[in-house]
Design a protein around this motif. Sequence first.
Motif, PDB file in Angstrom:
ATOM      1  N   THR A 131      -1.747   3.776  -3.412  1.00 36.93           N
ATOM      2  CA  THR A 131      -0.887   3.957  -4.576  1.00 36.93           C
ATOM      3  C   THR A 131      -0.148   5.279  -4.420  1.00 36.93           C
ATOM      4  OG1 THR A 131      -2.345   2.733  -6.071  1.00 36.93           O
ATOM      5  CG2 THR A 131      -0.785   4.254  -7.075  1.00 36.93           C
TER       6      THR A 131
ATOM      7  N   THR B 111       1.643   0.209  -3.399  1.00 39.16           N
ATOM      8  CA  THR B 111       2.166   0.100  -4.755  1.00 39.16           C
ATOM      9  C   THR B 111       2.562   1.489  -5.227  1.00 39.16           C
ATOM     10  OG1 THR B 111       1.746  -0.791  -6.973  1.00 39.16           O
ATOM     11  CG2 THR B 111      -0.043   0.418  -5.941  1.00 39.16           C
TER      12      THR B 111
ATOM     13  N   ARG C  31     -10.330   6.499  -3.870  1.00 40.23           N
ATOM     14  CA  ARG C  31     -10.381   6.035  -5.256  1.00 40.23           C
ATOM     15  C   ARG C  31     -11.450   6.739  -6.076  1.00 40.23           C
ATOM     16  NH1 ARG C  31     -11.006  -0.078  -4.569  1.00 40.23           N
ATOM     17  NH2 ARG C  31     -10.455   0.033  -6.792  1.00 40.23           N
TER      18      ARG C  31
ATOM     19  N   THR D 275       3.380   3.756  -9.023  1.00 38.35           N
ATOM     20  CA  THR D 275       2.918   3.724 -10.407  1.00 38.35           C
ATOM     21  C   THR D 275       3.811   4.588 -11.285  1.00 38.35           C
ATOM     22  OG1 THR D 275       1.048   4.229 -11.868  1.00 38.35           O
ATOM     23  CG2 THR D 275       1.311   5.613  -9.918  1.00 38.35           C
TER      24      THR D 275
ATOM     25  N   VAL E 198      -7.233   3.930  -9.910  1.00 39.10           N
ATOM     26  CA  VAL E 198      -6.203   3.137  -9.260  1.00 39.10           C
ATOM     27  C   VAL E 198      -6.858   1.874  -8.690  1.00 39.10           C
ATOM     28  CG1 VAL E 198      -4.748   5.103  -8.688  1.00 39.10           C
ATOM     29  CG2 VAL E 198      -6.543   4.400  -7.097  1.00 39.10           C
ATOM     30  N   GLU E 199      -6.049   0.852  -8.448  1.00 48.56           N
ATOM     31  CA  GLU E 199      -6.580  -0.400  -7.917  1.00 48.56           C
ATOM     32  C   GLU E 199      -6.659  -0.398  -6.400  1.00 48.56           C
ATOM     33  OE1 GLU E 199      -4.293  -3.592  -9.481  1.00 48.56           O
ATOM     34  OE2 GLU E 199      -4.901  -3.231 -11.564  1.00 48.56           O
ATOM     35  N   THR E 200      -6.058   0.622  -5.788  1.00 45.41           N
ATOM     36  CA  THR E 200      -6.080   0.705  -4.331  1.00 45.41           C
ATOM     37  C   THR E 200      -7.192   1.649  -3.875  1.00 45.41           C
ATOM     38  OG1 THR E 200      -4.435   2.478  -4.439  1.00 45.41           O
ATOM     39  CG2 THR E 200      -3.613   0.231  -4.110  1.00 45.41           C
ATOM     40  N   GLU E 201      -7.436   1.651  -2.580  1.00 46.69           N
ATOM     41  CA  GLU E 201      -8.506   2.488  -2.033  1.00 46.69           C
ATOM     42  C   GLU E 201      -8.096   3.956  -1.971  1.00 46.69           C
ATOM     43  OE1 GLU E 201     -12.192   3.409  -0.943  1.00 46.69           O
ATOM     44  OE2 GLU E 201     -11.526   1.373  -1.444  1.00 46.69           O
TER      45      GLU E 201
ATOM     46  N   ASN F 297      -0.104  -3.034   2.017  1.00 45.36           N
ATOM     47  CA  ASN F 297      -0.805  -3.045   0.734  1.00 45.36           C
ATOM     48  C   ASN F 297      -0.462  -1.769  -0.030  1.00 45.36           C
ATOM     49  OD1 ASN F 297      -2.468  -3.621  -1.387  1.00 45.36           O
ATOM     50  ND2 ASN F 297      -4.293  -3.965  -0.144  1.00 45.36           N
TER      51      ASN F 297
ATOM     52  N   SER G 140      -5.055   0.278   1.600  1.00 46.75           N
ATOM     53  CA  SER G 140      -4.271   0.129   0.372  1.00 46.75           C
ATOM     54  C   SER G 140      -3.994   1.500  -0.235  1.00 46.75           C
ATOM     55  CB  SER G 140      -5.016  -0.759  -0.625  1.00 46.75           C
ATOM     56  OG  SER G 140      -6.295  -0.226  -0.930  1.00 46.75           O
TER      57      SER G 140
END
Length: 378
Positions: free
Chosen positions: A58, A89, A147, A91, A119-122, A87, A56
């Motif tokens: 960002t 995204t 992250r 921002t 961040v919500e991703t790894e 996965n 994942s």
Amino acid sequence: MTKKRKQITGVVGGLVMVAGVAMILIAGANARAEADDLKERQERLEKVQAEGAAASLTVFPIVLAGQPMKDVADALGLLLEKSGMSNLTTTDAVFQLPKDVEFDEAPVLFGQFVRENPVETEYALYAEYIGAPKTGVDEVRAVLVNRTGAAVWLDRQTPSDADFKRVKPQCPMSCCVLLAKRLHTPFSLSEATADDSGEGKMAKMWAEKSRLPDREERAAIEQRAKAMRNRGPETSLAVYPVLVGGTVDAESGAHLAGLVAEQNLTAATMADERPVFELAGGRNEQRRLWDLARAFRAYVRETPPDADYALYAEYMISPRDGRVMAVHFVVCDRAGEWVIVDFQNDHHADFTSVAPKSHDDCGRLVATRLEEYLTVTE
């Protein structure tokens, strides 16, 4: 030499020796710390490579000419999605290195930013495209952290590097192509992982931003193009003056009509009308294409041509240096339905093959593309 002076000299010599030993110990410690850091970074890189396309990520706004651009990050995300990552995204949160800070410090500073703004991703990616309109692209830079803010991968591409030479980045999109290619290494991307279905999150977001028609309409366009191809040379095509820099160019339109007529795939003639469409600017070329397509469709519906089909082209040429940036064209039937909506830039094989440098070259490119659409293949 007196005994006291000898003692002082001995003390000074001892201090110098101690200082020297201390310097050696400090240098050794720094070397070990650097080696340990490189080893840990390599271990983190191997971890993300093992996760591969499933990792994942960002993508932060990419800095272009000193300005963070989320649209450019979205474009990179789309390319990575096409390479197989699912996965992803982007921002709106902005990170940017201070002007007086070297990029070598980016891993530490970006890592700190990610720790303070989780961040919500790894993983998280920061990039810069360095250059100027007159000189072109000088460097494409990127840093990948996990992250926790720990550096995973740092990359800098300049004109002396092999991938830079192959891609020859000249604009933000081609810089994205280069960076996406470089990211194949940390995320283990390849032709085997590629997914160009257009069903991913980034593709859907990009389609919405670009005002791309839905799947049913795109399928209908393909069927209309097939119908035009099957009708053969007896069909008639009205070619309108070409849009160049916001004005119509009748001479380029006449040249294009002549090239198409020579192909004997359709009876092409020059249209008398000279419609001009005001189109919004921006970095989203597909949005520009579909804005043109909608404007021409509306015009044809209101002013049907004296032909079975109508063609309108736009040559996007830089007023600064005369460089051809893109070539768009739209074909509608007499009812104003889309038959062909096509764009070419330096990411496409036909554009690269023709290598347009003039209005006439752009016409040859449109004729080449039209021939591909209208040639019946076994």
